[in-house]
Design a protein around this motif. Structure first.
Motif, PDB file in Angstrom:
ATOM      1  N   UNK A 103     -28.086   3.308 -76.575  1.00  0.00           N
ATOM      2  CA  UNK A 103     -29.357   3.237 -75.867  1.00  0.00           C
ATOM      3  C   UNK A 103     -29.877   1.816 -75.998  1.00  0.00           C
ATOM      4  N   UNK A 104     -30.360   1.248 -74.898  1.00  0.00           N
ATOM      5  CA  UNK A 104     -30.853  -0.137 -74.962  1.00  0.00           C
ATOM      6  C   UNK A 104     -32.003  -0.321 -73.984  1.00  0.00           C
ATOM      7  N   UNK A 105     -32.787  -1.365 -74.256  1.00  0.00           N
ATOM      8  CA  UNK A 105     -33.944  -1.667 -73.415  1.00  0.00           C
ATOM      9  C   UNK A 105     -33.523  -2.597 -72.284  1.00  0.00           C
ATOM     10  N   UNK A 106     -34.203  -2.441 -71.134  1.00  0.00           N
ATOM     11  CA  UNK A 106     -33.949  -3.314 -69.987  1.00  0.00           C
ATOM     12  C   UNK A 106     -35.271  -3.894 -69.512  1.00  0.00           C
ATOM     13  N   UNK A 107     -35.224  -5.120 -69.037  1.00  0.00           N
ATOM     14  CA  UNK A 107     -36.415  -5.795 -68.514  1.00  0.00           C
ATOM     15  C   UNK A 107     -36.210  -5.970 -67.020  1.00  0.00           C
ATOM     16  N   UNK A 108     -36.706  -5.021 -66.253  1.00  0.00           N
ATOM     17  CA  UNK A 108     -36.532  -5.064 -64.805  1.00  0.00           C
ATOM     18  C   UNK A 108     -37.658  -5.819 -64.117  1.00  0.00           C
ATOM     19  N   UNK A 109     -38.746  -6.107 -64.823  1.00  0.00           N
ATOM     20  CA  UNK A 109     -39.836  -6.895 -64.267  1.00  0.00           C
ATOM     21  C   UNK A 109     -40.822  -6.121 -63.439  1.00  0.00           C
TER      22      UNK A 109
END
Length: 625
Positions: A169-175
């Protein structure tokens, strides 16, 4: 101060007025040029920012076939007519919103059907990418939506008789917003039932004393080695192997994984039957010999047992030495996907290990290999390597580990747990519809059981009590027999399916009539046997020239026999690197061959590869049944 509207009143002959007009014009033009330069500068800076801005993370678009499913809050129905079904749901059921979050009963049934399809495609296992759109864009989910999606996925798995395991599981920065959004990768695997577990065969290659048998002993026994080879003792079959510590025969070891992705081996199970009962996925290791004088045994193991993958073990302190290059070349010639394990890192400094890894990377990148090495340093790398390794033939994962300290050993287990099968479920179903064909690789005499043959079922389905014919004999005939009991991975099995390896008890059938290289086929089949055949070959190496009359040992599947070159089409002789169509003649007895079968021949330092293009039927090819 003179305003711009007052300059027209200054007499034209007045030098002061002229100078003032010039200075005012210059100021005006300079302001405009500065404004232009400023505007252009802002454009350039904005363009650089756009170019330097990190693009949204993305995966390859989702495929309709296969066992990988993308879920942006659970969107995408799969199976046939998937797109039409999705449009129908959006148009007629806007409240559903194609989500895993709190689905209605109608939507839940569709999701469960979808999961069943993906499990069927993956032969019992599937991977769900939650928070990923169909085009591969990683948009992520909020914490609440992620928990709800995982809860729904667990309910779906329970409905179809499967378990789920969160791989990463990981975080994403889609903006899009400032909220933390995550994506999750989940493994869904069927609970074992009626011994229909997923079975992958891995051939273990490498130079002598590279630590192959020790590594397998640690994986299958669940105990680390003591540094003096204790872990490998249970793998040896002969006294001279125990005395020398070198493998000279082919042995099989099993490592299981249950539906939750946990290791199942002899540390908790006393017998192989228990391992099979508790496993949803089985890795069968084919331990091959590393010494050059046992090369024919290693080649037979690669050609006959049809491994799905090959694991090349390289010692960190010796690097690429002995038969390492030769084994790598054999696996590549037979198009067996290969991954590399650098062992004995506990005996070396970090500099020595790095030097060995760099040496491997150089070899893999050479024009003859054209591989992309991928060094695995953590569990996340292991998950990525397993998925890319199955999707692309050029990816070659490299593991560095120790069988004594256990360093990085868990990464290899994660890799093997997730490693998907190469063959699709439809391919196996097509093979199962064909007539039965079982290739004989081993022959035994077991007390109170009688004659037993071991091998792989190439096509069809084999059941207990089935009547088959076996051959060809030296006269080119086939003999009748009846299959008694079947054992798969040392446990009883009622039905054997295409692609599975097993042992078949033949009762009182005379063992002297059998030999390695025979096939057991359905009486309905009219097998073509031959003493002569033609093949398109590439001569990999020859000290002089390859010409008519040359004798080589030919390996085609489970067939291993000396053959003579009858003639070369359009050429008198061949040199290293040249190609030709060659007719071979077996010098001893006819064999059963298949068109397009891979061929490998050798004699001393002479080596070549190719495939069968034409069969010349034997004069006495009528079965005796």
């Amino acid at each position: 101060m003179v305003g711009l509207d007052q300059t027209a009143a200054i007499p034209p002959g007045n030098s002061h007025g002229q100078g003032s007009l010039a200075s005012i014009g210059e100021k005006k033009s300079s302001k405009k040029s500065r404004a232009r330069r400023g505007k252009q500068g802002r454009k350039r800076r904005n363009k650089r920012k756009r170019n330097n801005r990190t693009p949204p993370p993305i995966l390859p678009p989702e495929a309709e076939e296969g066992n990988i499913e993308y879920k942006q809050c659970g969107q995408k129905m799969s199976g046939k007519n998937t797109t039409n079904l999705k449009r129908h749901l959006k148009a007629n059921h806007p409240d559903i919103q194609l989500k895993l979050v709190n689905p209605t009963q109608y939507r839940f049934e569709h999701l469960a059907t979808q999961l069943k399809w993906r499990l069927q495609e993956g032969r019992g296992e599937a991977v769900y990418q939650i928070g990923v759109e169909d085009n591969g864009l990683l948009v992520g989910l909020t914490e609440a939506d992620m928990k709800a999606s995982l809860k729904t996925l667990k309910r779906m798995a329970e409905k179809v008789g499967a378990d789920i395991t969160l791989l990463r599981e990981r975080e994403v920065d889609y903006g899009q917003d400032r909220n933390i959004r995550k994506i999750a990768e989940v493994l869904v695997r069927k609970v074992p039932d009626d011994q229909q577990f997923l079975d992958l065969r891995v051939a273990v290659l490498g130079n002598v004393d590279s630590g192959k048998s020790t590594l397998l002993g640690v994986l299958t026994q669940g105990e680390l080695d003591n540094g003096r080879g204790r872990a490998r003792l249970n793998l040896f079959r002969h006294l001279h192997e125990i005395q020398t510590g070198r493998t000279s025969s082919i042995s099989f070891e099993i490592l299981g994984f249950n539906s939750k992705g946990e290791v199942v081996n002899y540390s908790e199970s006393r017998t192989s039957e228990e391992i099979c009962e508790n496993s949803s996925k089985m890795i069968t290791f084919i331990d091959l010999a590393g010494h050059h004088k046992y090369l024919k045994t290693t080649v037979f193991g690669l050609t006959s047992y049809c491994p799905d993958f090959a694991m090349l073990v390289v010692s960190a302190n010796t690097g690429i030495a002995g038969t390492t290059r030769e084994h790598l070349g054999l696996a590549m010639a037979l198009k067996v996907p290969i991954f590399i394990v650098v062992s004995k890192v506990d005996l070396c400094s970090h500099g020595t290990v790095d030097r060995t890894v760099r040496q491997l990377e150089r070899v893999l990148k050479q024009p003859g290999c054209n591989k992309v090495p991928m060094l695995v340093l953590n569990s996340d790398d292991a998950v990525t390597a397993a998925q890319q390794f199955a999707q692309s033939a050029c990816i070659t994962p490299i593991f560095t580990l120790s069988s004594v300290s256990g360093e990085s050993l868990n990464f290899l287990k994660v890799f093997l747990n997730i490693l998907p099968p190469l063959s699709k479920s439809k391919e196996q179903e097509d093979l199962m519809q064909q007539l039965t064909e079982f290739q004989v690789d081993e022959i035994y005499s077991v007390p109170d059981v009688g004659t037993v043959v071991g091998g792989t079922l190439y096509s069809g389905v084999c059941r207990e009590g089935e009547r088959l014919v076996v051959g060809p004999t030296e006269e080119g005939r086939f003999l009748r027999l009846k299959v008694g009991s079947i054992q798969r991975n040392r446990s009883a099995c009622r039905v054997l399916k295409a692609g599975q390896a097993a042992s078949l008890a033949l009762g009182n059938f005379d063992r002297s009539l059998l030999r390695k290289g025979m096939v057991m086929v359905s009486p309905k089949m009219n097998p073509t046997i031959c003493c002569q055949f033609e093949a398109a070959i590439v001569l990999l190496f020859h000290a002089k020239t390859f010409r008519r009359g040359s004798q080589v040992t030919v390996h085609i599947g489970n067939v291993r026999q000396t053959a003579t070159v009858e003639y070369l089409h359009g050429k008198d002789e061949l040199r290293t690197g040249e190609r030709a169509i060659v007719r071979f003649r077996f010098i001893k007895h006819p064999e059963y061959l298949r068109l397009s079968a891979k061929l490998l021949f050798r004699e001393g330092v002479t080596k070549g590869i190719g495939h069968v293009t034409h069969l010349v039927p034997h004069d006495q090819n009528l079965p005796d049944y």
